[in-house]
Motif scaffolding. Structure first.
Motif, PDB file in Angstrom:
ATOM      1  N   MET A 121      80.994  28.096  96.125  1.00 38.74           N
ATOM      2  CA  MET A 121      82.215  27.990  96.926  1.00 38.74           C
ATOM      3  C   MET A 121      82.529  29.306  97.634  1.00 38.74           C
ATOM      4  N   ILE A 122      82.454  30.390  96.891  1.00 41.08           N
ATOM      5  CA  ILE A 122      82.756  31.706  97.461  1.00 41.08           C
ATOM      6  C   ILE A 122      81.784  32.030  98.592  1.00 41.08           C
ATOM      7  N   GLU A 123      80.509  31.737  98.373  1.00 41.56           N
ATOM      8  CA  GLU A 123      79.500  31.983  99.413  1.00 41.56           C
ATOM      9  C   GLU A 123      79.779  31.149 100.662  1.00 41.56           C
ATOM     10  N   MET A 124      80.151  29.894 100.470  1.00 40.10           N
ATOM     11  CA  MET A 124      80.440  29.014 101.603  1.00 40.10           C
ATOM     12  C   MET A 124      81.654  29.511 102.388  1.00 40.10           C
ATOM     13  N   LEU A 125      82.719  29.881 101.690  1.00 39.03           N
ATOM     14  CA  LEU A 125      83.928  30.355 102.362  1.00 39.03           C
ATOM     15  C   LEU A 125      83.661  31.649 103.118  1.00 39.03           C
ATOM     16  N   ASN A 126      82.877  32.534 102.525  1.00 37.09           N
ATOM     17  CA  ASN A 126      82.523  33.773 103.218  1.00 37.09           C
ATOM     18  C   ASN A 126      81.731  33.487 104.490  1.00 37.09           C
ATOM     19  N   GLU A 127      80.734  32.623 104.371  1.00 40.26           N
ATOM     20  CA  GLU A 127      79.899  32.293 105.534  1.00 40.26           C
ATOM     21  C   GLU A 127      80.725  31.637 106.633  1.00 40.26           C
ATOM     22  N   LEU A 128      81.632  30.762 106.233  1.00 45.03           N
ATOM     23  CA  LEU A 128      82.457  30.042 107.196  1.00 45.03           C
ATOM     24  C   LEU A 128      83.420  30.957 107.938  1.00 45.03           C
ATOM     25  N   LEU A 129      84.003  31.910 107.224  1.00 43.78           N
ATOM     26  CA  LEU A 129      85.144  32.634 107.764  1.00 43.78           C
ATOM     27  C   LEU A 129      84.893  34.084 108.150  1.00 43.78           C
ATOM     28  N   VAL A 130      83.737  34.643 107.774  1.00 40.31           N
ATOM     29  CA  VAL A 130      83.525  36.070 108.030  1.00 40.31           C
ATOM     30  C   VAL A 130      83.633  36.409 109.514  1.00 40.31           C
ATOM     31  N   ASN A 131      83.192  35.528 110.381  1.00 41.83           N
ATOM     32  CA  ASN A 131      83.269  35.782 111.827  1.00 41.83           C
ATOM     33  C   ASN A 131      84.344  34.943 112.515  1.00 41.83           C
ATOM     34  N   TRP A 132      85.184  34.279 111.731  1.00 40.24           N
ATOM     35  CA  TRP A 132      86.249  33.457 112.306  1.00 40.24           C
ATOM     36  C   TRP A 132      87.389  34.351 112.772  1.00 40.24           C
ATOM     37  N   GLY A 133      87.687  34.303 114.063  1.00 39.92           N
ATOM     38  CA  GLY A 133      88.721  35.158 114.623  1.00 39.92           C
ATOM     39  C   GLY A 133      90.007  34.437 114.985  1.00 39.92           C
ATOM     40  N   GLY A 134      90.077  33.131 114.692  1.00 40.23           N
ATOM     41  CA  GLY A 134      91.275  32.368 115.025  1.00 40.23           C
ATOM     42  C   GLY A 134      92.402  32.576 114.030  1.00 40.23           C
ATOM     43  N   GLU A 135      93.552  31.998 114.341  1.00 41.92           N
ATOM     44  CA  GLU A 135      94.718  32.104 113.461  1.00 41.92           C
ATOM     45  C   GLU A 135      94.758  30.988 112.425  1.00 41.92           C
ATOM     46  N   ALA A 136      94.065  29.881 112.673  1.00 44.99           N
ATOM     47  CA  ALA A 136      94.076  28.754 111.737  1.00 44.99           C
ATOM     48  C   ALA A 136      93.431  29.164 110.413  1.00 44.99           C
ATOM     49  N   LEU A 137      94.055  28.739 109.326  1.00 42.67           N
ATOM     50  CA  LEU A 137      93.586  29.065 107.982  1.00 42.67           C
ATOM     51  C   LEU A 137      92.771  27.918 107.392  1.00 42.67           C
ATOM     52  N   VAL A 138      91.944  28.235 106.414  1.00 40.35           N
ATOM     53  CA  VAL A 138      91.381  27.205 105.546  1.00 40.35           C
ATOM     54  C   VAL A 138      92.353  27.049 104.383  1.00 40.35           C
ATOM     55  N   LEU A 139      92.787  25.829 104.132  1.00 38.58           N
ATOM     56  CA  LEU A 139      93.768  25.556 103.082  1.00 38.58           C
ATOM     57  C   LEU A 139      93.085  24.813 101.943  1.00 38.58           C
ATOM     58  N   ILE A 140      92.895  25.481 100.810  1.00 32.89           N
ATOM     59  CA  ILE A 140      92.197  24.875  99.684  1.00 32.89           C
ATOM     60  C   ILE A 140      93.148  23.968  98.919  1.00 32.89           C
ATOM     61  N   GLU A 141      92.721  22.726  98.735  1.00 33.37           N
ATOM     62  CA  GLU A 141      93.540  21.709  98.065  1.00 33.37           C
ATOM     63  C   GLU A 141      93.109  21.534  96.612  1.00 33.37           C
ATOM     64  N   ASN A 142      94.076  21.441  95.717  1.00 31.67           N
ATOM     65  CA  ASN A 142      93.799  21.211  94.295  1.00 31.67           C
ATOM     66  C   ASN A 142      93.229  19.812  94.072  1.00 31.67           C
ATOM     67  N   ASN A 143      92.333  19.686  93.114  1.00 30.49           N
ATOM     68  CA  ASN A 143      91.704  18.403  92.797  1.00 30.49           C
ATOM     69  C   ASN A 143      92.476  17.642  91.723  1.00 30.49           C
ATOM     70  N   ALA A 144      92.247  16.324  91.689  1.00 29.10           N
ATOM     71  CA  ALA A 144      92.862  15.470  90.661  1.00 29.10           C
ATOM     72  C   ALA A 144      92.067  15.498  89.359  1.00 29.10           C
ATOM     73  N   GLY A 145      90.834  15.978  89.421  1.00 34.18           N
ATOM     74  CA  GLY A 145      89.986  16.010  88.224  1.00 34.18           C
ATOM     75  C   GLY A 145      89.187  14.743  88.013  1.00 34.18           C
ATOM     76  N   GLN A 146      89.168  13.883  89.023  1.00 27.26           N
ATOM     77  CA  GLN A 146      88.429  12.625  88.906  1.00 27.26           C
ATOM     78  C   GLN A 146      86.930  12.909  88.933  1.00 27.26           C
TER      79      GLN A 146
END
Length: 278
Positions: A121-146
Motif C-alpha cells: 500500500m505504501i509503495e502504491m501511494l508513493n508511486e501514485l502521488l510522488v509527482n502529483w502536483g494537483g490539489e485533489a487528495l487521495v482519501l483512504i476509506e476504512n474497511n468493514a472487515g468483510q
C-alpha cells in the motif's frame, strides 16, 4: 453542514452537479468513470470546467470514488501498474472538476503476512502521488472487515498515511457503516472513538464521510448499507455524530438504497432535520 448523496455521471459531470443541486444536496460523490473498469477515460474538459464553475457558484462540494477493482495492496506487478495508471487518470478528472479528493478503499492483502500488504500500500501511494502536483487528495476509506480484516482501525489508517513519503497529499474518508460493521464504532461509544481519533491526529485529516446505516449488527463484518435511522445504527447514534464538533464542515454523502417511495432527496431532508439550526 454539507449533506448529499452519490450521483450518476451518465449525462456528464456538469449534469451530475446540477442533479445534486436539484435534490437539495450540499455535497455529492461520483465515479469519475466506469466503476467496474480500470481503463483510462478521455474526458471532456469543457464539461469538467463547467462542473467546477457550477459547484463554485452554488456552494457545492464534491468528492469522487475510485472504481471497484482498485486494490492498493494488490501484489501482482502487472495489475498494480494498471491500478496506479487508473488512479492517476481518476485524479486528473477529480482535479479538473475541482473536487476535494478521490476516495480509495484501504487495501486488502490475501497473503499470510499483513505487513507485506501494508508495504504494498505504501509503495502504491508513493508511486501514485510522488509527482502529483494537483490539489485533489487521495482519501483512504476504512474497511468493514468483510473477508479480510485489514483497514478496520484508526491506528492502521493513520500509520499508513504517516509512513508514506506523500502524507500531505492523503486524507481520510470515514464510512459509518464500515465503522459499525467492524466494531470500530458501535453507535454508543462515540466519545471513545473521538478521543482516540484526536489522540492519533485522525480527525484533522478527515475530509469526507460516507453516511450509511447498517443492515447488519455491529461486529458482523458485513458491508450492507441501510437508510439513515432505518438500520442497526439508528437515529440517535447519527444525531450524536452529526452534532459532534469533529465532523463540522466535513462533506457527508449517502450511499444508501433509493426508491420512488424514499428518494435521496427525501433522505437528505431527513438528515438535515437531525442537525439543530445555527
Amino acid at each position: 453542514m454539507k449533506i448529499g448523496s452519490h450521483v450518476s455521471i451518465r449525462n456528464g459531470y456538469l449534469a451530475a452537479a446540477q442533479y445534486a443541486a436539484q435534490i437539495g444536496a450540499g455535497a455529492f460523490q461520483y465515479f469519475p468513470k466506469n466503476p467496474r473498469s480500470l481503463k483510462r477515460k478521455s474526458f471532456d474538459k469543457n464539461d469538467t470546467e463547467n462542473c467546477a464553475r457550477f459547484c463554485q457558484q452554488h456552494g457545492l462540494m464534491s468528492i469522487a470514488h475510485a472504481p471497484y477493482p482498485v486494490n492498493i495492496a494488490e501484489p501482482d506487478k502487472k495489475l498494480r501498474k494498471d491500478i496506479c495508471d487508473s488512479l492517476k487518470n481518476d485524479l486528473e478528472i477529480v482535479e479538473a472538476c475541482h473536487s476535494l479528493g478521490l476516495v480509495v478503499h484501504f487495501g486488502k492483502y490475501k497473503g499470510t503476512d499483513p505487513l507485506e500488504g501494508y508495504k504494498l500500500m505504501i509503495e502504491m501511494l508513493n508511486e501514485l502521488l510522488v509527482n502529483w502536483g494537483g490539489e485533489a487528495l487521495v482519501l483512504i476509506e476504512n474497511n468493514a472487515g468483510q473477508g479480510i480484516r485489514m483497514g478496520t482501525t484508526l491506528e492502521e489508517l493513520v500509520q499508513i498515511r504517516k509512513l508514506t513519503d506523500v502524507s500531505g497529499k492523503i486524507g481520510f474518508c470515514l464510512d459509518t457503516c464500515h465503522a459499525f460493521a467492524s466494531a470500530l464504532w458501535n453507535g454508543d461509544n462515540g466519545e471513545k472513538v473521538i478521543a482516540k481519533g484526536k489522540e492519533l491526529d485522525y480527525f484533522s485529516h478527515l475530509k469526507a464521510i460516507h453516511l450509511n446505516d447498517s443492515a447488519y449488527p455491529c461486529g458482523s463484518f458485513r458491508d450492507r448499507h441501510a437508510n439513515i435511522g432505518k438500520g442497526h445504527i439508528g437515529e440517535a447514534a447519527f444525531e450524536s455524530l452529526l452534532n459532534s464538533s469533529v465532523v463540522q464542515g466535513v462533506p457527508m454523502v449517502l450511499e444508501t438504497p433509493e426508491s420512488h417511495l424514499y428518494t435521496h432527496q427525501d433522505e437528505i431532508r431527513y438528515v438535515y432535520s437531525l442537525v439543530p439550526p445555527l
